[in-house]
Motif scaffolding. Structure first.
Motif, short mmCIF file in Angstrom:
data_model
loop_
_atom_site.label_atom_id
_atom_site.label_comp_id
_atom_site.label_asym_id
_atom_site.label_seq_id
_atom_site.Cartn_x
_atom_site.Cartn_y
_atom_site.Cartn_z
N LYS A 194 1.61 -9.77 1.54
CA LYS A 194 2.68 -9.88 0.55
C LYS A 194 3.08 -8.52 -0.02
N ILE A 195 2.23 -7.52 0.20
CA ILE A 195 2.52 -6.17 -0.29
C ILE A 195 3.09 -5.35 0.85
N SER A 196 4.29 -4.85 0.67
CA SER A 196 4.94 -4.09 1.73
C SER A 196 4.25 -2.74 1.90
N LEU A 197 4.44 -2.14 3.06
CA LEU A 197 3.88 -0.81 3.29
C LEU A 197 4.54 0.23 2.39
N GLN A 198 5.80 0.01 2.04
CA GLN A 198 6.46 0.93 1.10
C GLN A 198 5.77 0.89 -0.26
N GLN A 199 5.40 -0.30 -0.71
CA GLN A 199 4.71 -0.42 -2.00
C GLN A 199 3.32 0.19 -1.94
N ALA A 200 2.59 -0.08 -0.86
CA ALA A 200 1.25 0.50 -0.70
C ALA A 200 1.34 2.02 -0.63
N TYR A 201 2.33 2.51 0.12
CA TYR A 201 2.50 3.96 0.25
C TYR A 201 2.84 4.57 -1.11
N GLY A 202 3.72 3.90 -1.86
CA GLY A 202 4.10 4.41 -3.17
C GLY A 202 2.90 4.56 -4.09
N LEU A 203 1.99 3.60 -4.06
CA LEU A 203 0.79 3.67 -4.89
C LEU A 203 -0.15 4.78 -4.42
N ILE A 204 -0.52 4.75 -3.14
CA ILE A 204 -1.57 5.64 -2.64
C ILE A 204 -1.08 7.08 -2.57
N ASN A 205 0.15 7.29 -2.17
CA ASN A 205 0.70 8.64 -2.07
C ASN A 205 0.82 9.30 -3.45
N SER A 206 0.92 8.49 -4.50
CA SER A 206 1.03 9.05 -5.85
C SER A 206 -0.33 9.20 -6.52
N SER A 207 -1.40 8.79 -5.83
CA SER A 207 -2.74 8.83 -6.40
C SER A 207 -3.46 10.10 -5.96
N HIS A 208 -4.62 10.30 -6.56
CA HIS A 208 -5.38 11.53 -6.32
C HIS A 208 -6.70 11.28 -5.60
N ALA A 209 -7.10 10.00 -5.51
CA ALA A 209 -8.36 9.68 -4.85
C ALA A 209 -8.35 8.22 -4.41
N MET A 210 -9.19 7.93 -3.41
CA MET A 210 -9.38 6.56 -2.94
C MET A 210 -10.86 6.36 -2.67
N VAL A 211 -11.35 5.17 -3.03
CA VAL A 211 -12.73 4.78 -2.74
C VAL A 211 -12.68 3.39 -2.12
N GLY A 212 -13.48 3.18 -1.08
CA GLY A 212 -13.49 1.84 -0.50
C GLY A 212 -14.61 1.64 0.50
N MET A 213 -14.96 0.38 0.69
CA MET A 213 -15.93 -0.02 1.70
C MET A 213 -15.32 0.12 3.09
N HIS A 214 -16.14 0.51 4.06
CA HIS A 214 -15.67 0.60 5.44
C HIS A 214 -15.01 -0.71 5.86
N GLY A 215 -13.81 -0.60 6.40
CA GLY A 215 -13.06 -1.77 6.86
C GLY A 215 -11.64 -1.35 7.20
N ALA A 216 -10.92 -2.27 7.80
CA ALA A 216 -9.57 -1.96 8.29
C ALA A 216 -8.66 -1.44 7.19
N ALA A 217 -8.85 -1.92 5.95
CA ALA A 217 -7.97 -1.52 4.86
C ALA A 217 -8.02 -0.02 4.59
N LEU A 218 -9.09 0.64 5.00
CA LEU A 218 -9.17 2.09 4.79
C LEU A 218 -8.20 2.86 5.66
N THR A 219 -7.52 2.17 6.57
CA THR A 219 -6.43 2.80 7.32
C THR A 219 -5.38 3.33 6.36
N HIS A 220 -5.30 2.74 5.18
CA HIS A 220 -4.35 3.21 4.16
C HIS A 220 -4.68 4.61 3.67
#
Length: 331
Positions: A194-220
């Protein structure tokens, strides 16, 4: 591979009469196989497409001819596909016309997990530039809050996993609380259809760090800016896969990469297996077995993690320091 339709290329004049004549060459590939999983969408499809276009056509505009191009796939990746080609996409399963091209390439070139040829025109940094061209500058931040202001704390995207699919962080709420105590502006993010790649990109590209468990979602993590910080939580048995799929690509983009390798006592597998079991004690020997039937089932699907929050805090502080430095550098 059984989901990939086999195609044959034919040459005129013995072929059927042309109904649509193209002046540009074609790249013919499948969107079947493992697509539907964001890691495989990029690893098996979009990155090899980038390699093929650069290697064979040297950035000349080609027509994309796609087998098994389902509507959801076309809609989700349409912005990026239009960066690859300005021509309308030909979908083999829906288009019954006979298309003719000056030449065609069947299949895509790949060099390994998230890997591009190490030359000046085919780096992951160049690929990320295409992502920015496709998904950036749309201003879609509203579902996650507004873009961070200059006086805001570093923004951390904490990737969340659904329950029941394995590799869940069982004390996620407590871990998020620690991140906030350190000083992060934390946004809990679980990518869904339900979340577009444009929305995901807008969030992550404007952020300074990411933390996550190993999994496909870390492709972001491909959406992170070079210089930002990225911590991958590595459960038992995932070292090689984690490094190849996300660690090395992050470094190739210029992201400050951190690994949090869990201790045995942080894994839920200790509740099911004895400490001297090969699954726990001798990971390398156990991983010599068939990946799909043994390793994948146990390490990817049966395993959850309860973080040692004291130890995890130290890694978060390192991540914060890198993110803060990056934020100050970017102004």
């Amino acid at each position: 591979m059984q989901r990939i339709k086999e195609l044959t290329i034919t040459s005129g004049p013995s072929g059927p009469e042309c109904e649509v004549q193209h002046n540009s060459r074609a790249i013919v590939f499948s969107a079947g196989g493992y697509t539907g999983n964001v890691f495989h969408d990029f690893n098996d499809g979009l990155i090899p497409l980038f390699i093929t276009i650069n290697s064979i056509y040297k950035n000349q505009d080609a027509v994309l001819v796609v087998s098994k191009a389902r509507d959801w796939w076309l809609n989700r990746y349409k912005n990026l596909l239009h960066v690859f080609s300005s021509h309308p996409i030909v979908t083999l399963d829906n288009d019954t016309s006979t298309h003719c091209f000056p030449s065609a390439t069947l299949g895509l070139m790949s060099y390994g997990f998230m890997a591009l040829m190490p030359n000046s025109s085919q780096t992951l940094l160049h690929f990320r530039g295409l992502l920015d061209k496709a998904f950036g500058h749309h201003g879609q931040y509203s579902i996650f809050n507004s873009p961070p202001k200059s006086d805001s704390p570093p923004r951390l995207v904490f990737m969340s996993r659904s329950k029941g699919i394995g590799r869940e962080i069982l004390n996620q709420d407590e871990a998020v609380k620690v991140a906030k105590e350190i000083g992060f502006d934390v946004i809990l993010f679980e990518p869904t259809g339900k979340i577009s790649l444009q929305q995901a990109y807008g969030l992550i590209n404007s952020s300074h760090a990411m933390v996550g468990m190993h999994g496909a979602a870390l492709t972001h993590s491909l959406f992170l800016r070079p210089g930002s910080a990225f911590m991958q939580v590595m459960p038992l048995g995932i070292d090689w896969v984690g490094k190849m799929c996300f660690g090395e690509p992050a470094r190739a983009i210029g992201i400050q990469y951190i690994e949090y390798k869990i201790k045995v006592e942080e894994s839920s597998l200790v509740e099911k297996y004895e400490k001297n079991d090969m699954v726990i004690k001798d990971l390398a020997s156990f991983q010599g077995r068939n990946w799909s039937s043994d390793v994948m089932k146990i390490y990817l699907k049966e395993q959850n993690v309860k973080l040692d929050l004291v130890r995890f805090r130290d890694y978060l502080m390192e991540t914060y320091s890198k993110a803060k430095t990056f934020m100050e550098k970017m102004g």
